[in-house]
Scaffold this motif. Structure first.
Motif, PDB file in Angstrom:
ATOM      1  N   THR B 182       0.834  -1.204   0.000  1.00  0.00           N
ATOM      2  CA  THR B 182       0.000   0.000   0.000  1.00  0.00           C
ATOM      3  C   THR B 182       0.873   1.259   0.000  1.00  0.00           C
ATOM      4  O   THR B 182       0.670   2.178  -0.794  1.00  0.00           O
ATOM      5  CB  THR B 182      -0.900   0.007   1.255  1.00  0.00           C
ATOM      6  N   VAL B 217      -3.541  -3.156  -9.357  1.00  0.00           N
ATOM      7  CA  VAL B 217      -4.263  -3.986  -8.393  1.00  0.00           C
ATOM      8  C   VAL B 217      -4.964  -5.129  -9.115  1.00  0.00           C
ATOM      9  O   VAL B 217      -4.911  -6.296  -8.702  1.00  0.00           O
ATOM     10  CB  VAL B 217      -5.297  -3.148  -7.597  1.00  0.00           C
ATOM     11  N   ASP B 221      -3.533  -8.793  -8.517  1.00  0.00           N
ATOM     12  CA  ASP B 221      -4.393  -9.191  -7.400  1.00  0.00           C
ATOM     13  C   ASP B 221      -3.907  -8.616  -6.064  1.00  0.00           C
ATOM     14  O   ASP B 221      -3.886  -9.301  -5.041  1.00  0.00           O
ATOM     15  CB  ASP B 221      -4.456 -10.728  -7.289  1.00  0.00           C
ATOM     16  N   ASN B 223      -5.187  -6.648  -4.008  1.00  0.00           N
ATOM     17  CA  ASN B 223      -6.145  -6.577  -2.901  1.00  0.00           C
ATOM     18  C   ASN B 223      -6.101  -7.836  -2.038  1.00  0.00           C
ATOM     19  O   ASN B 223      -6.476  -7.840  -0.890  1.00  0.00           O
ATOM     20  CB  ASN B 223      -7.566  -6.293  -3.408  1.00  0.00           C
ATOM     21  N   GLU B 224      -5.577  -8.903  -2.589  1.00  0.00           N
ATOM     22  CA  GLU B 224      -5.417 -10.124  -1.799  1.00  0.00           C
ATOM     23  C   GLU B 224      -4.245  -9.981  -0.807  1.00  0.00           C
ATOM     24  O   GLU B 224      -4.124 -10.743   0.132  1.00  0.00           O
ATOM     25  CB  GLU B 224      -5.128 -11.319  -2.736  1.00  0.00           C
ATOM     26  N   VAL B 227      -4.018  -4.705   0.227  1.00  0.00           N
ATOM     27  CA  VAL B 227      -4.160  -3.346  -0.297  1.00  0.00           C
ATOM     28  C   VAL B 227      -5.649  -3.015  -0.355  1.00  0.00           C
ATOM     29  O   VAL B 227      -6.407  -3.682  -1.056  1.00  0.00           O
ATOM     30  CB  VAL B 227      -3.540  -3.228  -1.702  1.00  0.00           C
ATOM     31  N   LYS B 228      -6.043  -1.991   0.421  1.00  0.00           N
ATOM     32  CA  LYS B 228      -7.462  -1.651   0.463  1.00  0.00           C
ATOM     33  C   LYS B 228      -7.852  -0.893  -0.803  1.00  0.00           C
ATOM     34  O   LYS B 228      -7.159   0.021  -1.260  1.00  0.00           O
ATOM     35  CB  LYS B 228      -7.775  -0.806   1.686  1.00  0.00           C
ATOM     36  N   VAL B 229      -9.022  -1.301  -1.374  1.00  0.00           N
ATOM     37  CA  VAL B 229      -9.516  -0.612  -2.565  1.00  0.00           C
ATOM     38  C   VAL B 229     -10.864   0.008  -2.224  1.00  0.00           C
ATOM     39  O   VAL B 229     -11.481  -0.345  -1.214  1.00  0.00           O
ATOM     40  CB  VAL B 229      -9.670  -1.599  -3.753  1.00  0.00           C
ATOM     41  N   PHE B 349     -11.291  -1.383  -8.234  1.00  0.00           N
ATOM     42  CA  PHE B 349      -9.959  -1.769  -7.757  1.00  0.00           C
ATOM     43  C   PHE B 349      -9.045  -0.573  -7.456  1.00  0.00           C
ATOM     44  O   PHE B 349      -7.848  -0.747  -7.260  1.00  0.00           O
ATOM     45  CB  PHE B 349      -9.276  -2.701  -8.770  1.00  0.00           C
ATOM     46  N   PRO B 351      -6.976   1.740  -5.465  1.00  0.00           N
ATOM     47  CA  PRO B 351      -6.485   1.673  -4.078  1.00  0.00           C
ATOM     48  C   PRO B 351      -6.719   2.995  -3.344  1.00  0.00           C
ATOM     49  O   PRO B 351      -6.518   4.078  -3.924  1.00  0.00           O
ATOM     50  CB  PRO B 351      -4.985   1.426  -4.231  1.00  0.00           C
TER      51      PRO B 351
END
Lengths: 576, 576
Positions: B182, B217, B221, B223-224, B227-229, B349, B351
């Protein structure tokens, strides 16, 4: 230094025997006024009457030592008592004991604020209170105080409120409970005081009605007929004790403490200044007054005093009765002290309605009608300020009225300076006068190539855009022909950093358009600012003139400045 | 009349085809900036990102119709978003739904205040905010906003606070939870935007990092990996719905609504005025701006908008990209509308750290260091004002900092005018110049019998006592010999009713001492006041002169005024 902090060191060593008679007789007169007034005002504050006497004792002594006025009579006053009541009624308190200890804490609190402001030399804060605000606030407070005494005058129990319409409603709801004997006593007391006052102001009318009241209740057993009397007044001087400092209340009390500190200072300084005009031997120092009032309240709080300040009526009587120094205050404190030691049992049968009558007579004198009428005729904006302060104080609250009044007068100040007078000048034929072309339409010559303007205010962040817009509006009118702009700067008494920036932008823009910009008649402090900010360098020294006519001659006849004119037009004090 | 209320009626009928290219390309550029910025600023306000898009839609259209600026780009801005967050976080709300409805209610509330102030023609209120206050406040707010985004940049959950030291402490407590991916995305985004900006300001850096962020993102991938989206952004235009009006919250919200109304007006008008300087075909009217901003907020509130105003950066880009009229705003609203209709799924997606990076880059540009340094060199009091506003905003709170700043600048105004410059003048040898004897010590002649003074400010309740004291101090110095006092009134631009009273007292007193009092150089408005208040009658017409030298000649050589001098010295406008 020590003399500044304790002005008594100035006058006491030079005390003249001839002062003594005046001081003693004034002291006695004021002391005799103070005893009934103090008890009555304590009643306004919601405190037992004896606290009015406590508040009349120690603070007077402290002020005699620290105050710069030699006639100011400090002690409890009606308006501050009302503020105390309004501030404390908003707290949820457990009973009279806590109420009393909070009132004493408030004294310490507001005294500390005054003392602190004095240390910071913030005496000029009194200037925040303009005359219309004071007048509107005082009249409204007087009405509220007067109405708050109706319950004592009628002998009914009316729920107190600081909002006049609620107070009136509460009064009407209980009007059928009126005790007619109580009412008669009160009205008689008012009539007697008015009569006595019209005969001779020095006769202590309040004392006379107190004596008459006590006697009539005692003789005719009127208390058996429902006439309320003040009852036991504790005997003896107030002892020394530490005020309860309740930190959890500081937040709740802070706004009322600040209001009290400022309003009581304002009351005191205005009456002190009014009396000072009759005397040449001393001068009021507003910062020292803050220290003295603050000191009187702080030390008073250790001897059970509630908030005090210099009062209008007693100070006037003190001065008329011949007080020359603080000795008069010490004498009147002694009268109060003797009363506390020996005379309090005599007040047992004193009817509350007599005290209410004393209050009503005192405060209705504070309602000023002539001043608003005069304002209505002369300055509509100041009249409006007075009316708004009056109405808000009356129907919303004391703090709110005062605060709004201060804010509005500041806004008026900003407003007035944000659109100041901007004049286009022309030369009056066959003279060197350059005057407003609107006012001298038939007498001036107007040049097409030279625009002469005068801006009648400091140039600052609040009016720099107005200045710029008006200037460009005028330039556009002469767009084809204009060659030069002369700014008559006689009335520009300050230029702040924002305005300097704007001026530089304007000048660069005009230079780009080949329009010369000249400044005439700048006063010393403005010349300094123009020098230090680099404006003089930007414009060139040859564009500064002592008077408008020389700038005009330079443009029309190419007359150069002589050596003296050069020197005067560019003189500056502190080159940075 | 209608044209004043709807300036579009002024420019639309005169629309030129040549404007169209500029308007469209500027509109598209700003629209593309607005989409990511709007979502980011909604995040500052604590709202879901889509509300930033809602706020970028209807208000722009309303402003295009009602605004006087033709380049101002209204919409969500960072500072107002922070104020919304700080105002709403103080309420106890049940959840996001109530939070959103309160934000919309706040929009209606602050818009109504602006509209109302516009009706009352209170545009001059913007003058309450001096440049040092704005600068200190903006820098502090920028720092708070930047720090508030740290949680998104680091990917941690930091408890929000508007006090910088608490925010920093909360940040340090959670620093070990930092999500490095992030953080890397955020830092890369900032670097890319900075680079792009240094190459060409017109390239939409924010849009590019948004696209890059979404792609990386999506492809890796991320967010896995924590990493907040921003997730689902609802599709479609905001519908019309009545804002919830919660009367029980009005009291709690009023101070933040007033602060928002004033600050957003101030931001908007200052950027509008800055851009106006590049254009001559229209003029900003501050009262109409209040109506337009108020109208945009009020109508916006019916379409789910949160508080908006004119923004610095987008307005500047709009102007540079060639916007000529409100058509540009309509185009950029259309871009936002199309985004809402078709593109919101693409943001799934995106971030949060990219939005945080956009915010940080935007607000750190608002921190001004050069201005405080310049103030430090020139005006110590204004520098202090800036620093106090900055510090209080940073460590106590936004409202408090702003309020204290305003109060202090007003106090400075009062203080400055309560002790204005008071000069003793003397004639410079062999001239008709009368100048400050302190500045021209060697060149002036001083008369023992004539005291010449100049007072460089309006005479009003705040400085009348100062004037009186200084005057008497000078009179006392010449006690034995003085015969006359000449007041050079050129710099006195107003006299209020309190000061007229003081002047009359002084004049009567001097008359009693056989000292003549003359006034020279009074400007028109002052002459009117002196006439209408009866001062002219009290002093006698023969004591008024056009310039100091004539008054002086009259005293020394008994030179009488000629007819013209008589006329000019006594001209008045409105005899009441």
């Amino acid at each position: 230094m020590l003399r500044n902090l304790f002005p008594i060191l100035e006058w006491f060593p030079n005390y003249k025997k001839t002062y003594l008679i005046g001081d003693i007789s004034a002291g006695i007169t004021v002391g005799i006024m103070l005893v009934p007034q103090g008890m009555a005002y304590a009643m306004i504050a919601g405190l037992p009457p004896v606290f009015g006497l406590y508040a009349s004792l120690i603070p007077q002594l402290v002020y005699a030592i620290m105050g710069t006025s030699r006639q100011l009579a400090v002690g409890p006053v009606a308006m501050d008592s009302l503020l105390v009541a309004s501030g404390l009624s908003a707290l949820s308190l457990s009973g009279m004991d806590e109420y009393i200890s909070m009132a004493i804490f408030l004294t310490l609190f507001m005294g500390s604020i005054q003392f602190f402001l004095g240390l910071l030399r913030m005496g000029f804060l009194v200037n925040l209170l303009s005359k219309p605000v004071i007048s509107g606030f005082t009249s409204a407070a007087a009405i509220i105080i007067g109405l708050s005494q109706l319950k004592h005058l009628l002998g009914t129990s009316i729920k107190m409120s600081n909002q006049v319409h609620i107070l009136l409603k509460n009064t009407l709801n209980t009007i059928e409970d009126t005790n007619l004997i109580t009412l008669t006593i009160g009205i008689l007391a008012m009539i007697i005081m008015k009569k006595i006052k019209s005969v001779n102001r020095k006769i202590p009318g309040a004392l006379i009605v107190v004596v008459l009241g006590v006697f009539s209740v005692y003789i005719f057993d009127l208390n058996e007929f429902g006439v309320k009397v003040i009852g036991v007044v504790p005997k003896g001087l107030p002892g020394f004790s530490l005020p309860t400092i309740d930190f959890s209340r500081i937040n709740e009390l802070s706004s009322i403490a600040i209001t009290l500190a400022l309003i009581s200072f304002m009351e005191s300084i205005s009456v002190a200044k009014a009396v000072e005009e009759n005397h040449t031997e001393y001068e009021i120092d507003s910062n020292q007054e803050l220290l003295a009032l603050g000191g009187a309240n702080i030390i008073g709080a250790f001897f059970q005093s509630y908030p005090i300040t210099g009062g209008f009526s007693r100070t006037a009587v003190n001065d008329q009765a011949g007080a020359k120094t603080g000795i008069a205050s010490i004498v009147s404190a002694a009268i109060v002290g003797l009363t506390l030691l020996f005379l309090t049992p005599l007040f047992y049968f004193l009817p509350n309605s007599v005290l209410a009558a004393i209050i009503m007579v005192a405060v209705f004198g504070l309602i000023d009608v002539r001043y608003p009428i005069r304002l209505f005729k002369n300055g509509k904006d100041e009249f409006l300020l007075l009316v708004i302060t009056f109405v808000i104080t009356l129907i919303v609250g004391l703090k709110e009225g005062m605060l709004l009044g201060i804010l509005l007068s500041l806004l008026l100040l900003v407003y007035r300076s944000s659109k100041p007078h901007f004049a286009i000048l022309g030369r009056i034929k066959e003279t060197n006068y350059f005057k407003n072309i609107d006012r001298f339409r038939n007498d001036v010559e107007i040049s097409n190539s030279i625009l002469i303007i005068r801006f009648d205010a400091q140039l600052y962040f609040g009016n720099k855009d107005y200045f710029k817009n008006e200037l460009y509006k005028q330039i556009r009118k002469k767009e084809e022909t204009i060659k030069a702009v002369i700014l008559n700067a006689e009335a520009i008494n300050y230029i702040d950093s924002s305005a300097i920036h704007t001026l530089k932008t304007i000048i660069k823009d005009l230079q780009g358009q080949n329009i010369r910009f000249l400044i005439a008649g700048a006063i010393g402090p403005t010349r300094d600012i123009m020098y230090n900010s680099g404006l003089v360098d930007l414009m060139g020294k040859s564009n500064f003139f002592v008077v408008t006519s020389e700038a005009f001659e330079n443009l029309t006849n190419k007359t150069e400045k002589n050596l003296l004119q050069e020197k005067v037009s560019l003189q500056v004090k502190n080159l940075m």
